[in-house]
Design a protein around this motif. Sequence first.
Motif, PDB file in Angstrom:
ATOM      1  N   PRO A  20       0.909  -1.402  -0.004  1.00  0.00           N
ATOM      2  CA  PRO A  20      -0.218  -0.168   0.038  1.00  0.00           C
ATOM      3  C   PRO A  20       0.784   1.282   0.014  1.00  0.00           C
ATOM      4  N   VAL A  74      -2.582  -3.378  -8.750  1.00  0.00           N
ATOM      5  CA  VAL A  74      -1.921  -4.013  -7.619  1.00  0.00           C
ATOM      6  C   VAL A  74      -2.545  -5.269  -7.626  1.00  0.00           C
ATOM      7  N   THR A 117      -5.857   0.956  -9.919  1.00  0.00           N
ATOM      8  CA  THR A 117      -5.793   2.269  -8.920  1.00  0.00           C
ATOM      9  C   THR A 117      -6.593   3.408  -9.783  1.00  0.00           C
ATOM     10  N   LYS A 158      -5.443   6.039 -10.889  1.00  0.00           N
ATOM     11  CA  LYS A 158      -4.559   6.197 -12.155  1.00  0.00           C
ATOM     12  C   LYS A 158      -4.761   5.055 -13.056  1.00  0.00           C
ATOM     13  N   ASP A 164      -0.534   1.606 -11.383  1.00  0.00           N
ATOM     14  CA  ASP A 164      -1.712   1.389 -12.298  1.00  0.00           C
ATOM     15  C   ASP A 164      -2.604   0.230 -11.604  1.00  0.00           C
ATOM     16  N   ARG A 216      -6.492  -5.207  -8.676  1.00  0.00           N
ATOM     17  CA  ARG A 216      -7.236  -3.845  -8.601  1.00  0.00           C
ATOM     18  C   ARG A 216      -6.628  -2.885  -9.480  1.00  0.00           C
ATOM     19  N   ASN A 226     -13.698  -2.092  -8.842  1.00  0.00           N
ATOM     20  CA  ASN A 226     -12.597  -2.055  -9.636  1.00  0.00           C
ATOM     21  C   ASN A 226     -11.475  -3.040  -9.672  1.00  0.00           C
ATOM     22  N   LEU A 253       1.637   2.713  -3.558  1.00  0.00           N
ATOM     23  CA  LEU A 253       0.557   2.810  -4.533  1.00  0.00           C
ATOM     24  C   LEU A 253       0.631   4.340  -5.327  1.00  0.00           C
ATOM     25  N   ASP A 254       1.423   5.077  -4.414  1.00  0.00           N
ATOM     26  CA  ASP A 254       1.216   6.639  -4.723  1.00  0.00           C
ATOM     27  C   ASP A 254       2.554   7.010  -5.711  1.00  0.00           C
TER      28      ASP A 254
END
Length: 307
Positions: free
Chosen positions: A138, A148, A280, A282, A146, A278, A159, A141-142
């Motif tokens: 986690p 995970v 994200t 983005k 795209d 999943r 999603n 993720l930033d």
Amino acid sequence: MSSRRYTIPSTSSLTAFESVARLRGFARAAEELNTSQSAVSRHIGNLETRLGVKLFDRAGKRVALTRAGELYFGAVTSALEEVQNAERSLLSEQNDVTIACTHEVSHLFVMPRYANLKRALGGKADIRIITSEYSLVPSILDTGVDLVFEYSDAQDRKNATIVTPELITPVGAPDLVAQLRSKLQDPAAGWGDVPLLALSKTNYGWAVWDDWFEARGIAVRGITVETFDNYVYLLEAAVNGQGLALGWRGFVDRYLADGALVQIEDRWIERRTKLWARLTPKGLENAAALRIMRQLQGDAPTMAQGN
């Protein structure tokens, strides 16, 4: 902050000038730009009027840059290339797909499917994989991720799509399984001294040996296991005959296909935890990531395939 307004010619005029200068002809420039020769001449005339200088010497069909034209050509070419490079860079960034997952998922699940994933992208994008311990996924993720991979026992997730259900079965090296198979025909006997391999890392919901024994109705006590902190290393130990591993469908397929590992029985036990892919926020805006998701969904093994 004061605003800046650029007073420059239209891109149509600049591209017409660049094309005429490079091709040394109005007719050839018109053909390249898919327009008329008169339109090209009009763009050049507007430029020369705006700049107050003559950009080309025309002698019949011969066209040559003037000194001022040569200076302007260098500046225009450089500017157009900068814009073109910026566009290519942005398109490349939008089309590439960045995946975040554990080392095990990357090595055992993603890489065997890498060629299919690349084909799904049509060769127009690259796949970047960032690996991390599951608990730390986690936190990355930033970084432009795209898609995970995550474990969950949820029935539906926003999603996200199930890329493999949790189907488990014991596997081992062919020689070891051959030695143990007759011994293990009696579910109530023989398991106490069977060499078992297990994960020592923090469990986030995936099955352990006790889950398989319970599902099979086998009551055992005092089993000793050799532990590993990485599932890839655990499977390599199983291939080397050090013990039986609990095999996950979707992760041990390659080992089973090439005969490096075999099942001790022809059945898979289904558990509640599943591996999900999943998107994200983005990734939801990245068409290439959506294609990757559809490919993973299409490749997902079903329970019927597992039996």
